[in-house]
Scaffold this active site. Sequence first.
Site, mmCIF file in Angstrom:
data_model
loop_
_atom_site.group_PDB
_atom_site.id
_atom_site.type_symbol
_atom_site.label_atom_id
_atom_site.label_comp_id
_atom_site.label_asym_id
_atom_site.label_seq_id
_atom_site.Cartn_x
_atom_site.Cartn_y
_atom_site.Cartn_z
ATOM 1 N N THR A 36 0.740 -0.625 -0.137
ATOM 2 C CA THR A 36 -0.039 -0.321 0.332
ATOM 3 C C THR A 36 1.471 1.372 -0.233
ATOM 4 O O THR A 36 0.304 2.776 -0.012
ATOM 5 C CB THR A 36 -0.618 -0.377 1.192
ATOM 6 O OG1 THR A 36 -0.364 -0.206 2.426
ATOM 7 C CG2 THR A 36 -2.064 -0.772 1.235
ATOM 8 N N ASP A 170 9.712 0.987 5.110
ATOM 9 C CA ASP A 170 10.871 0.787 5.727
ATOM 10 C C ASP A 170 11.920 1.222 5.968
ATOM 11 O O ASP A 170 12.276 1.051 7.546
ATOM 12 C CB ASP A 170 11.746 -0.954 4.794
ATOM 13 C CG ASP A 170 10.588 -1.582 3.987
ATOM 14 O OD1 ASP A 170 9.702 -2.076 4.216
ATOM 15 O OD2 ASP A 170 10.814 -2.121 2.572
HETATM 16 C C1 GLA Z 1 8.748 -4.007 0.833
HETATM 17 C C2 GLA Z 1 9.279 -2.609 -0.084
HETATM 18 C C3 GLA Z 1 8.044 -1.578 0.615
HETATM 19 C C4 GLA Z 1 7.071 -1.965 0.390
HETATM 20 C C5 GLA Z 1 7.022 -3.542 0.795
HETATM 21 C C6 GLA Z 1 5.450 -4.235 0.547
HETATM 22 O O1 GLA Z 1 9.286 -4.099 1.740
HETATM 23 O O2 GLA Z 1 10.602 -2.069 0.084
HETATM 24 O O3 GLA Z 1 8.538 -0.118 0.554
HETATM 25 O O4 GLA Z 1 6.213 -2.068 -0.762
HETATM 26 O O5 GLA Z 1 7.957 -4.231 0.011
HETATM 27 O O6 GLA Z 1 4.589 -4.068 1.369
#
Ligand code: GLA
Length: 380
Positions: A36, A170
């Site tokens: 999202t 993240d």
């Molecule tokens: C990875 C990406 C995040 C996010 C997730 C899915 O971890 O680094 O930014 O998009 O996938 O939610």
Amino acid sequence: MTPEETVREGFVARFGTEPRALVRAPGRVNLIGEHTDYNGGFVLPMAIDRSTWIALRPRDDLRVIVHTLDLEASGEFVLEHLERGEGWLEYLKGVAWALQEAGLEVGGWEGVVSSNVPIAAGLSSSAALELATARAFHAASDFAWNPVEMALVGQRAENRWVGVSTGIMDQLVSATGRAGHAVLIDCRSLELDAVSLPTGTAIVVLDTGTRRGLVDSAYNERREQCKAAAHHLGADALRDVDPERLATDFKGLDSTTLLRARHVVTENARTLAAAEAMRRDDAPALGQLMNESHESLKSDFEVSSDALDAMVACAQTLPGCLGARMTGAGFGGAAIALVKDEKVEEFTRSVERCYRASTRNEPEIYLCRASEGASKASPS
Ligand code: GLA
């Protein structure tokens, strides 16, 4: 030995003196709100008690010299002449590049790195390395530490230097995590709201022992599909589409794109509902939303895997488990479960046994606690 002691001793062994600073940044698990963030939506991750650590001392010149204990490898670069290469050092160079792009003056340093965030398990080892690096530059320079700005620097390093498209989740939670809390993030406004974890429950990480393959191309494909769906619906991003509208305005959208959009739109609603459930301290409601999220990631967004599905199926049937789902980008790596405190031990044993029997893979199961975001600890 704790990772903190490991990097400190590693520094002394390598450079013959005590480090001047010790910095760390954590990995994360996402409770709910998957795929999202790049749709301008909501996520609800927490920083975990596994981090990347750097012991360092500033240098008088513009050179950065680093040794990683985990890979037993060394590397160096000069801040005014950054050149692209390959491997782990690119994360550090990328951060150096993005800090300078942001107009910040950075100084050189030498240091030793070590991490206990497992690699490619979906627990954001790269964001942890990026934010720990930003903290190291902060310790060796004069600029102010602004966690949101530093998260954007980390994301920029990953997107534009390392060349992997990711959203902001993240890096933002690695920079701003709070002990005992998950962080509800509005990925459009970057507004943050810490919500406490439900009383009497624990988050258990269920690493399937499988590592994701082809994740970058599948991730980019999902991003494109989401963009196409938003465009079709005349919206800036899927964040702006409500579930009722999707049920009536989908004509002309191909069935796969519609499924992708349905995941994102319903996942945003689930994420807001999950934060509400946490504010009411309603652990069963949170668990139910986690189960629904997994189903949607599996059937509509199609980013789960046989191993993740097997792990989640094992977890969901066990006593004391309130909910379970895959976490992170998908295609392998880890799932998480919300488990009643008094059942954690029994749950850990049983889920291991069940998963091993159904897949023959070797899992790794561990409790994790919500921790603080990137920080500096002065060497004692
Ligand atoms: C990875 C990406 C995040 C996010 C997730 C899915 O971890 O680094 O930014 O998009 O996938 O939610």
